[in-house]
Scaffold this motif. Structure first.
Motif, PDB file in Angstrom:
ATOM      1  N   GLU A   6      51.275  28.860  37.654  1.00  0.00           N
ATOM      2  CA  GLU A   6      51.407  30.186  37.052  1.00  0.00           C
ATOM      3  C   GLU A   6      50.702  30.245  35.704  1.00  0.00           C
ATOM      4  OE1 GLU A   6      52.335  34.126  37.189  1.00  0.00           O
ATOM      5  OE2 GLU A   6      52.482  32.602  38.749  1.00  0.00           O
ATOM      6  N   HIS A   7      50.753  29.146  34.954  1.00  0.00           N
ATOM      7  CA  HIS A   7      50.052  29.075  33.675  1.00  0.00           C
ATOM      8  C   HIS A   7      48.539  29.102  33.899  1.00  0.00           C
ATOM      9  CE1 HIS A   7      53.763  27.012  31.649  1.00  0.00           C
ATOM     10  NE2 HIS A   7      53.978  28.274  31.968  1.00  0.00           N
ATOM     11  N   VAL A   8      48.103  28.463  34.963  1.00  0.00           N
ATOM     12  CA  VAL A   8      46.681  28.474  35.304  1.00  0.00           C
ATOM     13  C   VAL A   8      46.231  29.904  35.585  1.00  0.00           C
ATOM     14  CG1 VAL A   8      44.953  27.781  37.015  1.00  0.00           C
ATOM     15  CG2 VAL A   8      46.627  26.117  36.190  1.00  0.00           C
ATOM     16  N   ARG A   9      47.025  30.640  36.345  1.00  0.00           N
ATOM     17  CA  ARG A   9      46.694  32.038  36.659  1.00  0.00           C
ATOM     18  C   ARG A   9      46.614  32.880  35.391  1.00  0.00           C
ATOM     19  NH1 ARG A   9      50.414  34.874  39.392  1.00  0.00           N
ATOM     20  NH2 ARG A   9      48.844  36.311  40.195  1.00  0.00           N
ATOM     21  N   MET A  10      47.510  32.626  34.458  1.00  0.00           N
ATOM     22  CA  MET A  10      47.526  33.381  33.205  1.00  0.00           C
ATOM     23  C   MET A  10      46.249  33.124  32.392  1.00  0.00           C
ATOM     24  SD  MET A  10      51.439  32.863  31.878  1.00  0.00           S
ATOM     25  CE  MET A  10      52.856  33.491  32.781  1.00  0.00           C
ATOM     26  N   VAL A  11      45.864  31.855  32.311  1.00  0.00           N
ATOM     27  CA  VAL A  11      44.653  31.513  31.554  1.00  0.00           C
ATOM     28  C   VAL A  11      43.425  32.123  32.218  1.00  0.00           C
ATOM     29  CG1 VAL A  11      43.146  29.630  30.803  1.00  0.00           C
ATOM     30  CG2 VAL A  11      45.625  29.425  30.549  1.00  0.00           C
ATOM     31  N   GLU A  12      43.370  32.056  33.552  1.00  0.00           N
ATOM     32  CA  GLU A  12      42.257  32.678  34.281  1.00  0.00           C
ATOM     33  C   GLU A  12      42.168  34.163  33.947  1.00  0.00           C
ATOM     34  OE1 GLU A  12      41.445  30.603  38.547  1.00  0.00           O
ATOM     35  OE2 GLU A  12      43.401  31.538  38.284  1.00  0.00           O
ATOM     36  N   ALA A  13      43.307  34.845  33.981  1.00  0.00           N
ATOM     37  CA  ALA A  13      43.341  36.282  33.712  1.00  0.00           C
ATOM     38  C   ALA A  13      42.861  36.587  32.295  1.00  0.00           C
ATOM     39  CB  ALA A  13      44.749  36.831  33.917  1.00  0.00           C
ATOM     40  N   LEU A  14      43.322  35.800  31.329  1.00  0.00           N
ATOM     41  CA  LEU A  14      42.929  36.024  29.940  1.00  0.00           C
ATOM     42  C   LEU A  14      41.426  35.824  29.750  1.00  0.00           C
ATOM     43  CD1 LEU A  14      45.890  34.211  28.133  1.00  0.00           C
ATOM     44  CD2 LEU A  14      45.381  36.665  28.020  1.00  0.00           C
ATOM     45  N   LEU A  15      40.899  34.762  30.340  1.00  0.00           N
ATOM     46  CA  LEU A  15      39.476  34.463  30.165  1.00  0.00           C
ATOM     47  C   LEU A  15      38.584  35.477  30.876  1.00  0.00           C
ATOM     48  CD1 LEU A  15      39.581  30.581  30.495  1.00  0.00           C
ATOM     49  CD2 LEU A  15      39.079  31.887  28.432  1.00  0.00           C
ATOM     50  N   PHE A  16      39.003  35.932  32.059  1.00  0.00           N
ATOM     51  CA  PHE A  16      38.200  36.908  32.791  1.00  0.00           C
ATOM     52  C   PHE A  16      38.196  38.264  32.083  1.00  0.00           C
ATOM     53  CE2 PHE A  16      38.238  34.283  36.743  1.00  0.00           C
ATOM     54  CZ  PHE A  16      36.878  34.380  37.014  1.00  0.00           C
ATOM     55  N   ALA A  17      39.317  38.609  31.450  1.00  0.00           N
ATOM     56  CA  ALA A  17      39.435  39.923  30.814  1.00  0.00           C
ATOM     57  C   ALA A  17      38.841  39.964  29.410  1.00  0.00           C
ATOM     58  CB  ALA A  17      40.906  40.327  30.743  1.00  0.00           C
ATOM     59  N   ALA A  18      38.681  38.802  28.790  1.00  0.00           N
ATOM     60  CA  ALA A  18      38.227  38.756  27.397  1.00  0.00           C
ATOM     61  C   ALA A  18      36.781  39.223  27.262  1.00  0.00           C
ATOM     62  CB  ALA A  18      38.374  37.339  26.857  1.00  0.00           C
ATOM     63  N   LYS A  19      36.511  39.985  26.213  1.00  0.00           N
ATOM     64  CA  LYS A  19      35.155  40.468  25.954  1.00  0.00           C
ATOM     65  C   LYS A  19      34.303  39.407  25.273  1.00  0.00           C
ATOM     66  CE  LYS A  19      36.450  45.322  25.545  1.00  0.00           C
ATOM     67  NZ  LYS A  19      36.498  46.517  24.666  1.00  0.00           N
ATOM     68  N   GLU A  20      34.943  38.398  24.721  1.00  0.00           N
ATOM     69  CA  GLU A  20      34.230  37.314  24.052  1.00  0.00           C
ATOM     70  C   GLU A  20      34.983  36.014  24.292  1.00  0.00           C
ATOM     71  OE1 GLU A  20      36.220  38.137  19.661  1.00  0.00           O
ATOM     72  OE2 GLU A  20      34.245  38.945  20.128  1.00  0.00           O
ATOM     73  N   PRO A  21      34.351  34.865  24.064  1.00  0.00           N
ATOM     74  CA  PRO A  21      35.020  33.578  24.282  1.00  0.00           C
ATOM     75  C   PRO A  21      36.317  33.455  23.480  1.00  0.00           C
ATOM     76  CG  PRO A  21      32.662  33.260  24.000  1.00  0.00           C
ATOM     77  CD  PRO A  21      32.927  34.693  23.665  1.00  0.00           C
ATOM     78  N   LEU A  22      37.284  32.751  24.037  1.00  0.00           N
ATOM     79  CA  LEU A  22      38.587  32.557  23.387  1.00  0.00           C
ATOM     80  C   LEU A  22      38.786  31.086  23.044  1.00  0.00           C
ATOM     81  CD1 LEU A  22      40.845  34.727  25.747  1.00  0.00           C
ATOM     82  CD2 LEU A  22      39.941  35.380  23.506  1.00  0.00           C
ATOM     83  N   ASP A  23      39.408  30.831  21.899  1.00  0.00           N
ATOM     84  CA  ASP A  23      39.728  29.454  21.550  1.00  0.00           C
ATOM     85  C   ASP A  23      41.118  29.098  22.077  1.00  0.00           C
ATOM     86  OD1 ASP A  23      41.582  30.549  19.752  1.00  0.00           O
ATOM     87  OD2 ASP A  23      40.212  30.378  18.061  1.00  0.00           O
ATOM     88  N   GLU A  24      41.461  27.830  21.992  1.00  0.00           N
ATOM     89  CA  GLU A  24      42.724  27.363  22.557  1.00  0.00           C
ATOM     90  C   GLU A  24      43.925  27.966  21.842  1.00  0.00           C
ATOM     91  OE1 GLU A  24      42.943  23.141  23.158  1.00  0.00           O
ATOM     92  OE2 GLU A  24      40.876  23.021  23.894  1.00  0.00           O
ATOM     93  N   VAL A  25      43.796  28.201  20.541  1.00  0.00           N
ATOM     94  CA  VAL A  25      44.906  28.781  19.772  1.00  0.00           C
ATOM     95  C   VAL A  25      45.203  30.194  20.270  1.00  0.00           C
ATOM     96  CG1 VAL A  25      45.650  29.542  17.482  1.00  0.00           C
ATOM     97  CG2 VAL A  25      44.441  27.378  17.730  1.00  0.00           C
ATOM     98  N   SER A  26      44.151  30.974  20.507  1.00  0.00           N
ATOM     99  CA  SER A  26      44.335  32.345  21.004  1.00  0.00           C
ATOM    100  C   SER A  26      44.970  32.351  22.387  1.00  0.00           C
ATOM    101  CB  SER A  26      42.993  33.070  21.055  1.00  0.00           C
ATOM    102  OG  SER A  26      42.410  33.161  19.773  1.00  0.00           O
ATOM    103  N   LEU A  27      44.555  31.413  23.237  1.00  0.00           N
ATOM    104  CA  LEU A  27      45.141  31.322  24.577  1.00  0.00           C
ATOM    105  C   LEU A  27      46.608  30.932  24.488  1.00  0.00           C
ATOM    106  CD1 LEU A  27      42.219  29.498  26.417  1.00  0.00           C
ATOM    107  CD2 LEU A  27      43.022  31.819  26.887  1.00  0.00           C
ATOM    108  N   ALA A  28      46.899  29.920  23.683  1.00  0.00           N
ATOM    109  CA  ALA A  28      48.270  29.430  23.561  1.00  0.00           C
ATOM    110  C   ALA A  28      49.210  30.508  23.037  1.00  0.00           C
ATOM    111  CB  ALA A  28      48.308  28.201  22.650  1.00  0.00           C
ATOM    112  N   ALA A  29      48.704  31.375  22.150  1.00  0.00           N
ATOM    113  CA  ALA A  29      49.534  32.423  21.561  1.00  0.00           C
ATOM    114  C   ALA A  29      50.013  33.426  22.603  1.00  0.00           C
ATOM    115  CB  ALA A  29      48.753  33.147  20.466  1.00  0.00           C
ATOM    116  N   ARG A  30      49.313  33.521  23.734  1.00  0.00           N
ATOM    117  CA  ARG A  30      49.661  34.490  24.779  1.00  0.00           C
ATOM    118  C   ARG A  30      50.393  33.852  25.964  1.00  0.00           C
ATOM    119  NH1 ARG A  30      44.521  35.971  22.807  1.00  0.00           N
ATOM    120  NH2 ARG A  30      44.315  38.166  22.259  1.00  0.00           N
TER     121      ARG A  30
END
Length: 200
Positions: A6-30
């Motif tokens: 489920e965490h993998v799905r969440m990260v996939e969703a965040l990265l696909f939707a992001a308009k620019e690259p995301l760092d690990e801190v931004s991913l972890a915050a969500r």
């Protein structure tokens, strides 16, 4: 590798939707507190290794990019490439390989004066920035590349820039000055001379 699906799905969703690259801190915050972001990213890199898109790290951030061998499929969808004069390309290359570097040092390497317009173009593109002042008489400003530069040219770090031997082997370097920057990805050299070069 054991990661929460489920965490993998969440990260996939965040990265696909992001308009620019995301760092690990931004991913972890969500994500939930127990999400193991570094392990999830390693899992996704491997999972997408042979897919149509790959998970790539650029400037310390993560994004999905079209697999290099399929880039030709999207040629009609690409934005018009930024046209840079030869002077701008040379200046950008000098800054990238010699940063932090002063204006006087750039001029010394190029062998000609540097017009303000050339630096303005690179600043407007978001590819260079001031890096502080040199501790020498006059305290000249030094310049270096930006995170946007790394992302645009598909680099995670300036240390990933190709070396002399690598550039020579790929045909980017030859004895003809006109061929020096012809194949730099993401930019197109203008065929006409820059006003600065005409004056020089």
């Amino acid at each position: 590798m054991s990661v929460n699906p489920e965490h993998v799905r969440m990260v996939e969703a965040l990265l696909f939707a992001a308009k620019e690259p995301l760092d690990e801190v931004s991913l972890a915050a969500r994500l939930p507190d127990d999400a193991e972001v570094p392990e999830i990213l390693k899992y996704l890199v491997k999972a997408y290794e042979h897919k149509g898109v790959n998970l790539i790290q650029l400037a310390g951030k993560w994004t999905f990019l079209t697999a290099p061998d399929l880039a030709w499929l999207l040629q009609d969808e690409k934005e018009t490439e930024r046209k840079l004069s030869r002077a701008a390309l040379e200046t950008l290359s000098i800054i990238a390989y010699h940063q932090p570097i002063t204006r006087a040092e750039i001029e010394e390497i190029r062998g000609v004066g540097l017009s303000r317009g050339v630096m303005d173009i690179l600043f407007d593109a978001g590819w260079i920035r001031p890096r502080g002042r040199r501790r020498t008489p006059g305290r000249p400003v030094t310049y270096g590349t930006t995170e946007e530069f790394l992302i645009h040219f598909g680099l995670d770090d300036v240390r990933d820039l190709p070396g002399f031997d690598e550039m020579k082997a790929s045909g980017l370097l030859n004895m003809e000055p006109s061929g020096l920057f012809d194949d730099i990805p993401g930019v197109e050299a203008a065929t006409e001379l820059d006003p600065e070069e005409e004056e020089d």
